[in-house]
Scaffold this motif. Structure first.
Motif, PDB file in Angstrom:
ATOM      1  N   SER A  56      -4.425  24.799 -10.579  1.00 28.38           N
ATOM      2  CA  SER A  56      -4.299  26.105  -9.914  1.00 28.38           C
ATOM      3  C   SER A  56      -3.720  27.145 -10.865  1.00 28.38           C
ATOM      4  O   SER A  56      -4.131  28.325 -10.849  1.00 28.38           O
ATOM      5  CB  SER A  56      -3.413  25.972  -8.672  1.00 28.38           C
ATOM      6  OG  SER A  56      -3.986  25.082  -7.735  1.00 28.38           O
ATOM      7  N   GLU A  57      -2.767  26.762 -11.717  1.00 28.64           N
ATOM      8  CA  GLU A  57      -2.184  27.682 -12.677  1.00 28.64           C
ATOM      9  C   GLU A  57      -3.232  28.152 -13.686  1.00 28.64           C
ATOM     10  O   GLU A  57      -3.318  29.351 -14.007  1.00 28.64           O
ATOM     11  CB  GLU A  57      -1.009  27.021 -13.390  1.00 28.64           C
ATOM     12  CG  GLU A  57       0.197  26.778 -12.487  1.00 28.64           C
ATOM     13  CD  GLU A  57       1.267  25.952 -13.175  1.00 28.64           C
ATOM     14  OE1 GLU A  57       1.072  25.617 -14.366  1.00 28.64           O
ATOM     15  OE2 GLU A  57       2.287  25.643 -12.531  1.00 28.64           O
ATOM     16  N   ASP A  58      -4.016  27.196 -14.204  1.00 35.96           N
ATOM     17  CA  ASP A  58      -5.071  27.574 -15.155  1.00 35.96           C
ATOM     18  C   ASP A  58      -6.091  28.482 -14.483  1.00 35.96           C
ATOM     19  O   ASP A  58      -6.564  29.471 -15.085  1.00 35.96           O
ATOM     20  CB  ASP A  58      -5.762  26.321 -15.687  1.00 35.96           C
ATOM     21  CG  ASP A  58      -4.834  25.456 -16.526  1.00 35.96           C
ATOM     22  OD1 ASP A  58      -3.797  25.995 -16.989  1.00 35.96           O
ATOM     23  OD2 ASP A  58      -5.126  24.265 -16.712  1.00 35.96           O
ATOM     24  N   TYR A  59      -6.400  28.129 -13.244  1.00 35.20           N
ATOM     25  CA  TYR A  59      -7.354  28.945 -12.488  1.00 35.20           C
ATOM     26  C   TYR A  59      -6.811  30.355 -12.295  1.00 35.20           C
ATOM     27  O   TYR A  59      -7.525  31.355 -12.461  1.00 35.20           O
ATOM     28  CB  TYR A  59      -7.601  28.254 -11.149  1.00 35.20           C
ATOM     29  CG  TYR A  59      -8.490  29.005 -10.197  1.00 35.20           C
ATOM     30  CD1 TYR A  59      -9.873  28.985 -10.332  1.00 35.20           C
ATOM     31  CD2 TYR A  59      -7.943  29.736  -9.144  1.00 35.20           C
ATOM     32  CE1 TYR A  59     -10.687  29.666  -9.438  1.00 35.20           C
ATOM     33  CE2 TYR A  59      -8.743  30.425  -8.263  1.00 35.20           C
ATOM     34  CZ  TYR A  59     -10.122  30.384  -8.407  1.00 35.20           C
ATOM     35  OH  TYR A  59     -10.919  31.061  -7.532  1.00 35.20           O
ATOM     36  N   ALA A  60      -5.497  30.453 -11.964  1.00 34.90           N
ATOM     37  CA  ALA A  60      -4.878  31.765 -11.744  1.00 34.90           C
ATOM     38  C   ALA A  60      -4.834  32.572 -13.041  1.00 34.90           C
ATOM     39  O   ALA A  60      -5.030  33.804 -13.033  1.00 34.90           O
ATOM     40  CB  ALA A  60      -3.475  31.586 -11.177  1.00 34.90           C
ATOM     41  N   SER A  61      -4.570  31.922 -14.169  1.00 32.38           N
ATOM     42  CA  SER A  61      -4.520  32.625 -15.455  1.00 32.38           C
ATOM     43  C   SER A  61      -5.884  33.206 -15.814  1.00 32.38           C
ATOM     44  O   SER A  61      -5.990  34.359 -16.269  1.00 32.38           O
ATOM     45  CB  SER A  61      -4.047  31.663 -16.555  1.00 32.38           C
ATOM     46  OG  SER A  61      -2.739  31.219 -16.294  1.00 32.38           O
ATOM     47  N   LEU A  62      -6.942  32.431 -15.608  1.00 35.67           N
ATOM     48  CA  LEU A  62      -8.287  32.933 -15.874  1.00 35.67           C
ATOM     49  C   LEU A  62      -8.637  34.081 -14.935  1.00 35.67           C
ATOM     50  O   LEU A  62      -9.248  35.084 -15.343  1.00 35.67           O
ATOM     51  CB  LEU A  62      -9.305  31.795 -15.722  1.00 35.67           C
ATOM     52  CG  LEU A  62      -9.242  30.692 -16.780  1.00 35.67           C
ATOM     53  CD1 LEU A  62     -10.211  29.570 -16.430  1.00 35.67           C
ATOM     54  CD2 LEU A  62      -9.562  31.265 -18.170  1.00 35.67           C
ATOM     55  N   LEU A  63      -8.227  33.903 -13.659  1.00 36.62           N
ATOM     56  CA  LEU A  63      -8.510  34.954 -12.690  1.00 36.62           C
ATOM     57  C   LEU A  63      -7.761  36.239 -13.056  1.00 36.62           C
ATOM     58  O   LEU A  63      -8.309  37.358 -12.959  1.00 36.62           O
ATOM     59  CB  LEU A  63      -8.113  34.487 -11.290  1.00 36.62           C
ATOM     60  CG  LEU A  63      -8.353  35.478 -10.143  1.00 36.62           C
ATOM     61  CD1 LEU A  63      -9.836  35.809 -10.018  1.00 36.62           C
ATOM     62  CD2 LEU A  63      -7.842  34.898  -8.822  1.00 36.62           C
ATOM     63  N   ALA A  64      -6.508  36.103 -13.505  1.00 39.95           N
ATOM     64  CA  ALA A  64      -5.719  37.274 -13.891  1.00 39.95           C
ATOM     65  C   ALA A  64      -6.340  37.974 -15.095  1.00 39.95           C
ATOM     66  O   ALA A  64      -6.401  39.228 -15.159  1.00 39.95           O
ATOM     67  CB  ALA A  64      -4.283  36.862 -14.196  1.00 39.95           C
ATOM     68  N   ALA A  65      -6.798  37.188 -16.075  1.00 39.81           N
ATOM     69  CA  ALA A  65      -7.429  37.789 -17.257  1.00 39.81           C
ATOM     70  C   ALA A  65      -8.695  38.529 -16.864  1.00 39.81           C
ATOM     71  O   ALA A  65      -8.983  39.647 -17.360  1.00 39.81           O
ATOM     72  CB  ALA A  65      -7.735  36.706 -18.287  1.00 39.81           C
ATOM     73  N   ASN A  66      -9.492  37.912 -15.976  1.00 37.83           N
ATOM     74  CA  ASN A  66     -10.725  38.562 -15.514  1.00 37.83           C
ATOM     75  C   ASN A  66     -10.416  39.819 -14.710  1.00 37.83           C
ATOM     76  O   ASN A  66     -11.079  40.866 -14.857  1.00 37.83           O
ATOM     77  CB  ASN A  66     -11.522  37.579 -14.670  1.00 37.83           C
ATOM     78  CG  ASN A  66     -12.850  38.156 -14.212  1.00 37.83           C
ATOM     79  OD1 ASN A  66     -13.596  38.735 -15.013  1.00 37.83           O
ATOM     80  ND2 ASN A  66     -13.151  38.024 -12.929  1.00 37.83           N
TER      81      ASN A  66
END
Length: 486
Positions: A56-66
């Protein structure tokens, strides 16, 4: 017949106590296994939780960058051009444009809420209906992102995550990600430089479903392992119970064998003594008997004196018979196996006792079914055994009665079964258990060795003898003889 034997095994009670200790440790081991199974399951579930959180953290980081890229490209640049560099999210038109960009970006993702804080830490935008303009600089994650440009992740749960999962709690669990909002360069560069921080993204993900799935998996794993351990324990308990009953039975058998061996040792010593005494007595008895016979012949003219000599001779013969029984008991003879007609031996004994049977007014019934079948046996030993049983049956019916002698094929039509039944006084159930013990008798006269000798003769033929009787119900003697090789 008897030998001195030594017992070489360890006491059965020790084995049983040791086995019961093993049984105790089996139960204790099961409890320990269950406890460790639960702990291991908790550790596995915790590891799964950490993996889910990391995902979930990795997913959130990618989502934040996008989201950072989309906001900069589709909102910051267009707004700067359209409004001559004056970007004010509080402006309804700019707010609507930003809201469209954010919602289009997070559409289809499991995002519960997105908040955007400006450079002062004020809440400038939110996908939820909350008050805007409030300062959140006191929130550590917001301040750290603004001051240092760091990303921060915080897990928000109502209780301890492991307790909630173990209890199957359905309460919401959220993962809050704080990422700095940066300006991006419009030029293409080979180096990946980070632009200045102009705000902070707060992305809230609802991870309740993921945590609930992990909780279900944990409970299912615990239940499955406990059921498997329970089944294994039940199987082990059945094996232990069966083994315990076997050990208890063997302990009883060892006790009986111990008693038999002790009795055999005593009887062996007694038999040696009896054999020596009987041998010493028999020679004087022979002299007394021959002398009494000569004396009786000389005194035949005087009937009263002749009767005294006859009494001496009769008592000597009775004493000689007793000595013979002692010798037979102390030194049993090995059977000389020859083809033998069992029914003919029975008839021989009955013919010899026929006068006594008639005198006692006993009706005799024969039921022979062997049809001349021949077995390997010692005819003389069996004759003595049958004769002893017949005499006991006749003596049990002093007022007359019925004597039944029957034969039939043995089990699986092999060997023979001999049944001798009388309608006499019977034997008490207590005495039936001791009837074959040496020197046990319920008669005023007799050595108590007759049936013991009979049992020895039958067992020397590898057969079995059994007596069924109750008081005033007569007695039934059942002898089973197998087929033997000569």
């Amino acid at each position: 017949m008897f030998r001195r034997l030594k017992i070489a095994w360890r006491p059965a009670q020790k084995d049983l106590e040791t086995f019961r200790l093993v049984k105790f440790f089996t139960l204790t081991g099961f409890v320990v296994i269950v406890v460790f199974t639960v702990l291991l399951t908790l550790l596995v579930a915790d590891r799964l939780q950490q993996m889910a959180l990391k995902k979930s953290e990795d997913y959130a980081s990618l989502l934040a960058a996008n989201l950072n890229h989309q906001v900069f490209q589709q909102f910051v640049l267009p707004a700067a051009i359209r409004f001559q560099g004056r970007i004010q999210i509080s402006d309804p038109e700019q707010y609507e444009l930003l809201d469209t960009v954010v919602r289009n970006t997070i559409h289809g993702f499991h995002v519960q809420q997105v908040n955007i804080y400006d450079q002062r830490g004020d809440l400038a935008y939110s996908t939820d209906s909350i008050e805007l303009g409030k300062n959140y600089l006191t929130v550590p994650e917001v301040k750290q992102s603004l001051d240092h440009g760091d990303s921060n992740i915080r897990l928000v749960v109502p209780k301890n995550i492991l307790v909630s999962m173990l209890l199957g709690s359905k309460q919401d669990k959220y993962l809050k990600t704080f990422n700095p909002l940066r300006l991006e360069s419009v030029e293409i560069k080979l180096t990946r430089e980070l632009g200045p921080v102009i705000g902070v993204f707060e992305i809230t993900q609802d991870i309740s479903l993921d945590m609930a799935e992990i909780g279900k998996f944990q409970l299912m794993l615990i239940a499955t392992l406990i059921v498997l351990m329970g089944l294994l324990f039940m199987v082990l308990r059945q094996i232990v119970k069966k083994a315990e009953s076997i050990l208890e039975r063997r302990q009883e058998e060892r006790k009986e064998l111990q008693a038999q061996l002790e009795l055999a040792e005593r009887l062996a010593a007694l038999g040696e003594m009896v054999a020596g005494v009987a041998h010493e007595i028999r020679n004087p008895l022979g002299i007394i008997s021959s002398t009494a016979e000569l004396l009786r012949k000389r005194l035949e003219a005087n009937p009263s004196d002749g009767r005294l000599a006859q009494i001496i001779e009769e008592e000597v013969n009775r004493l000689n018979q007793t000595v013979t029984e002692f010798l037979d008991f102390a030194r049993p003879r090995e059977p000389n196996l020859q083809p033998t007609d069992i029914e003919r031996i029975l008839e021989r004994g009955l013919e010899f006792l026929q006068p006594e049977i008639d005198r006692s007014q006993i009706s005799l019934e024969r039921h022979y079914q062997l049809n001349g079948q021949v077995l390997k046996a010692d005819s003389e030993l069996l004759y003595r055994a049958f004769l002893n049983i017949f005499i006991n049956a006749i003596q049990a019916m002093p007022q007359g009665g019925r004597l039944i002698v029957a034969t039939e094929p043995g089990p699986q039509n092999k060997g023979a079964r001999i049944i001798i039944q009388d309608s006499g006084e019977g034997i008490s159930s207590e005495n039936v258990k001791k009837i074959f013990n040496p020197f046990f008798t319920t008669k005023d006269k007799g050595s108590g060795l007759g049936l013991s000798i009979v049992k020895g003769i039958v067992e020397s033929h590898q057969g079995q003898i059994h007596i069924e009787s109750n008081l005033n119900c007569g007695a039934k003697v059942i002898i089973t003889l197998p087929e033997l090789e000569a």
